[in-house]
Design a protein around this motif. Structure first.
Motif, PDB file in Angstrom:
ATOM      1  N   LEU A 200       5.258  -3.472  -0.325  1.00 24.21           N
ATOM      2  CA  LEU A 200       5.792  -2.136  -0.612  1.00 24.21           C
ATOM      3  C   LEU A 200       6.498  -2.108  -1.967  1.00 24.21           C
ATOM      4  CD1 LEU A 200       7.206  -1.240   2.920  1.00 24.21           C
ATOM      5  CD2 LEU A 200       5.190  -0.244   1.813  1.00 24.21           C
ATOM      6  N   LYS A 201       7.186  -3.187  -2.295  1.00 26.21           N
ATOM      7  CA  LYS A 201       7.837  -3.247  -3.607  1.00 26.21           C
ATOM      8  C   LYS A 201       6.810  -3.296  -4.726  1.00 26.21           C
ATOM      9  CE  LYS A 201      12.234  -5.400  -2.306  1.00 26.21           C
ATOM     10  NZ  LYS A 201      13.124  -6.588  -2.491  1.00 26.21           N
ATOM     11  N   ASP A 202       5.721  -4.012  -4.494  1.00 21.47           N
ATOM     12  CA  ASP A 202       4.668  -4.092  -5.511  1.00 21.47           C
ATOM     13  C   ASP A 202       4.008  -2.740  -5.752  1.00 21.47           C
ATOM     14  OD1 ASP A 202       5.179  -6.783  -5.761  1.00 21.47           O
ATOM     15  OD2 ASP A 202       3.530  -7.424  -4.474  1.00 21.47           O
ATOM     16  N   LEU A 203       4.041  -1.878  -4.734  1.00 22.43           N
ATOM     17  CA  LEU A 203       3.520  -0.520  -4.920  1.00 22.43           C
ATOM     18  C   LEU A 203       4.391   0.288  -5.863  1.00 22.43           C
ATOM     19  CD1 LEU A 203       2.424   0.660  -1.340  1.00 22.43           C
ATOM     20  CD2 LEU A 203       0.941   0.043  -3.258  1.00 22.43           C
ATOM     21  N   GLY A 204       5.659  -0.120  -5.969  1.00 20.53           N
ATOM     22  CA  GLY A 204       6.577   0.590  -6.846  1.00 20.53           C
ATOM     23  C   GLY A 204       7.789   1.179  -6.153  1.00 20.53           C
ATOM     24  N   MET A 205       7.978   0.876  -4.864  1.00 15.82           N
ATOM     25  CA  MET A 205       9.143   1.404  -4.148  1.00 15.82           C
ATOM     26  C   MET A 205      10.422   0.743  -4.643  1.00 15.82           C
ATOM     27  SD  MET A 205       8.314   1.975  -0.117  1.00 15.82           S
ATOM     28  CE  MET A 205       7.067   3.138   0.434  1.00 15.82           C
ATOM     29  N   LEU A 236      -6.082   6.870  -1.021  1.00 14.14           N
ATOM     30  CA  LEU A 236      -5.255   7.841  -1.725  1.00 14.14           C
ATOM     31  C   LEU A 236      -5.552   7.834  -3.222  1.00 14.14           C
ATOM     32  CD1 LEU A 236      -1.825   7.318   0.091  1.00 14.14           C
ATOM     33  CD2 LEU A 236      -3.474   9.161   0.439  1.00 14.14           C
ATOM     34  N   HIS A 237      -5.783   6.647  -3.773  1.00 15.89           N
ATOM     35  CA  HIS A 237      -6.189   6.562  -5.178  1.00 15.89           C
ATOM     36  C   HIS A 237      -7.497   7.315  -5.400  1.00 15.89           C
ATOM     37  CE1 HIS A 237      -3.227   4.014  -7.115  1.00 15.89           C
ATOM     38  NE2 HIS A 237      -3.313   3.094  -6.145  1.00 15.89           N
ATOM     39  N   ASP A 238      -8.433   7.145  -4.461  1.00 16.77           N
ATOM     40  CA  ASP A 238      -9.735   7.807  -4.598  1.00 16.77           C
ATOM     41  C   ASP A 238      -9.598   9.327  -4.543  1.00 16.77           C
ATOM     42  OD1 ASP A 238     -10.828   5.290  -4.706  1.00 16.77           O
ATOM     43  OD2 ASP A 238     -11.429   5.261  -2.597  1.00 16.77           O
ATOM     44  N   PHE A 239      -8.574   9.830  -3.866  1.00 16.98           N
ATOM     45  CA  PHE A 239      -8.348  11.273  -3.803  1.00 16.98           C
ATOM     46  C   PHE A 239      -7.666  11.797  -5.067  1.00 16.98           C
ATOM     47  CE2 PHE A 239      -8.199  10.913   1.063  1.00 16.98           C
ATOM     48  CZ  PHE A 239      -9.542  11.246   1.162  1.00 16.98           C
ATOM     49  N   GLY A 240      -7.307  10.886  -5.958  1.00 22.53           N
ATOM     50  CA  GLY A 240      -6.710  11.309  -7.215  1.00 22.53           C
ATOM     51  C   GLY A 240      -5.205  11.153  -7.297  1.00 22.53           C
ATOM     52  N   PHE A 241      -4.604  10.522  -6.302  1.00 19.63           N
ATOM     53  CA  PHE A 241      -3.159  10.321  -6.336  1.00 19.63           C
ATOM     54  C   PHE A 241      -2.803   9.222  -7.340  1.00 19.63           C
ATOM     55  CE2 PHE A 241      -3.357  12.367  -2.176  1.00 19.63           C
ATOM     56  CZ  PHE A 241      -2.253  13.197  -2.235  1.00 19.63           C
ATOM     57  N   ALA A 242      -1.787   9.474  -8.143  1.00 21.35           N
ATOM     58  CA  ALA A 242      -1.264   8.453  -9.038  1.00 21.35           C
ATOM     59  C   ALA A 242      -0.335   7.527  -8.264  1.00 21.35           C
ATOM     60  CB  ALA A 242      -0.518   9.110 -10.200  1.00 21.35           C
ATOM     61  N   ASP A 243      -0.039   6.370  -8.846  1.00 22.00           N
ATOM     62  CA  ASP A 243       0.830   5.405  -8.178  1.00 22.00           C
ATOM     63  C   ASP A 243       2.169   6.034  -7.798  1.00 22.00           C
ATOM     64  OD1 ASP A 243      -1.095   3.450  -8.396  1.00 22.00           O
ATOM     65  OD2 ASP A 243      -0.262   2.569 -10.234  1.00 22.00           O
ATOM     66  N   ARG A 244       2.732   6.808  -8.723  1.00 25.52           N
ATOM     67  CA  ARG A 244       4.017   7.433  -8.457  1.00 25.52           C
ATOM     68  C   ARG A 244       3.939   8.366  -7.257  1.00 25.52           C
ATOM     69  NH1 ARG A 244       5.667  12.232  -9.319  1.00 25.52           N
ATOM     70  NH2 ARG A 244       3.796  12.717 -10.553  1.00 25.52           N
ATOM     71  N   GLN A 245       2.839   9.116  -7.142  1.00 24.08           N
ATOM     72  CA  GLN A 245       2.664  10.034  -6.016  1.00 24.08           C
ATOM     73  C   GLN A 245       2.505   9.282  -4.694  1.00 24.08           C
ATOM     74  OE1 GLN A 245      -0.737  12.159  -7.902  1.00 24.08           O
ATOM     75  NE2 GLN A 245       0.399  14.055  -7.427  1.00 24.08           N
ATOM     76  N   ILE A 246       1.790   8.179  -4.737  1.00 26.20           N
ATOM     77  CA  ILE A 246       1.594   7.388  -3.520  1.00 26.20           C
ATOM     78  C   ILE A 246       2.925   6.851  -3.013  1.00 26.20           C
ATOM     79  CG2 ILE A 246       0.573   5.271  -2.603  1.00 26.20           C
ATOM     80  CD1 ILE A 246      -1.823   5.760  -4.409  1.00 26.20           C
ATOM     81  N   VAL A 247       3.738   6.358  -3.929  1.00 27.13           N
ATOM     82  CA  VAL A 247       5.062   5.875  -3.535  1.00 27.13           C
ATOM     83  C   VAL A 247       5.886   6.998  -2.932  1.00 27.13           C
ATOM     84  CG1 VAL A 247       7.251   4.990  -4.420  1.00 27.13           C
ATOM     85  CG2 VAL A 247       5.095   3.967  -5.177  1.00 27.13           C
ATOM     86  N   GLN A 248       5.791   8.181  -3.528  1.00 22.69           N
ATOM     87  CA  GLN A 248       6.526   9.327  -3.013  1.00 22.69           C
ATOM     88  C   GLN A 248       6.052   9.703  -1.620  1.00 22.69           C
ATOM     89  OE1 GLN A 248       9.173  10.742  -4.417  1.00 22.69           O
ATOM     90  NE2 GLN A 248       9.371  12.104  -2.622  1.00 22.69           N
TER      91      GLN A 248
END
Length: 298
Positions: A200-205, A236-248
């Protein structure tokens, strides 16, 4: 009743097989009423133990409610052995406030619960209360995950709670996570909890987002990183979500990870066809039933 008992050949043979000489001698030498006395004693010896056995056997969730079984146990206490571990455990669970249905549910989930000593379980319940868990929370924890009462206080419960505290989580967050997902206390710190937290931290949390996600949805620790978590994040990446959005999304709605990949793929595709996906819209539609989703978006 004695005459009825003696009139059944199978029972008569059973008694005479156990005490052949006394019963036969009594039948031949004594008057009929006195001849029945040894049979009565023999019948009590045969029937009473079987009653006690039935009472104990039903404690594994196959007989009458616990309250009724407790009354039967008390009525047979004059001829039965002292309370067994199973009887003491069942009575103790009821004294904690669990009703018949809750006790039966806990025993069905974990039959070995009735083999645990009350003396070893009491400190674990006290530990839960010291965490700030109220009686309702204690009951809920026992019913949801009775295996917990078999864990070691020093090797499992305390170290896991301390590890969560060391992450920086507040006491209220730790208590909430344990009550929502008591299985957490049975997970390996090294081989499970630390790996998921690092992922989870590696995702950017950041720490605040991580603590919120764990407290809100500690069930995430039961999912495989390779087989469950990573594929859904990639979706989620394939749907166009950016890393920041995924973390959110995952910090505000970590329950998203509990939905099947099929459900996530279908609903994400339907929404993506209507325009760019927003993290808020994905959160709200995942909780809809299939019928409501179809009526609103398809």
């Amino acid at each position: 009743r004695v005459a009825d008992f003696w009139s059944v050949p199978r029972r008569r043979r059973r008694v005479q097989a156990m005490w052949p000489r006394p019963t036969r001698m009594a039948s031949s030498l004594l008057p009929r009423p006195l001849a029945l006395l040894p049979l009565l004693l023999a019948a009590a010896a045969v029937v009473a133990p079987s009653r006690s056995f039935l009472v104990i056997g039903r404690w594994r969730g196959h007989g009458a409610p616990f309250a009724a079984r407790r009354q039967v146990a008390r009525r047979t206490s004059s001829v039965a052995a002292p309370p067994t571990t199973a009887e003491r455990c069942a009575n103790w669970l009821e004294d904690l406030g669990l009703d018949d249905a809750e006790v039966n549910k806990a025993v069905r989930k974990h039959p070995n619960l009735l083999t645990y000593s009350v003396e070893t379980m009491k400190p674990k319940i006290q530990w839960f209360k010291d965490l700030g868990t109220d009686e309702a929370g204690v009951k809920k924890t026992i019913v949801r995950y009775p295996q917990l009462l078999g864990y070691s206080l020093e090797s499992n419960l305390k170290p896991t709670a301390q590890w969560l505290n060391d992450l920086g989580m507040e006491e209220s967050q730790v208590k909430k996570a344990i009550v929502l997902f008591p299985h957490l206390l049975g997970r390996s710190i090294e081989n499970n909890l630390k790996l998921k937290v690092q992922w989870l931290k590696d995702l950017g949390m950041d720490d605040a987002q991580l603590h919120k996600a764990i407290a809100q949805f500690p069930d995430l620790f039961k999912y495989s990183i390779e087989n469950n978590l990573k594929p859904k994040v990639q979706m989620l990446h394939d749907f166009g979500f950016a890393d920041r959005q995924i973390v959110q999304v995952l910090s505000s709605f970590p329950q998203l990870l509990s939905y099947s990949a099929k459900r996530l793929a279908h609903r994400g595709s339907v929404l993506a066809a209507r325009g760019p996906l927003q993290d808020q819209s994905l959160n709200s539609v995942m909780t809809l039933t299939d019928a409501k989703f179809a009526a609103r978006f398809e």
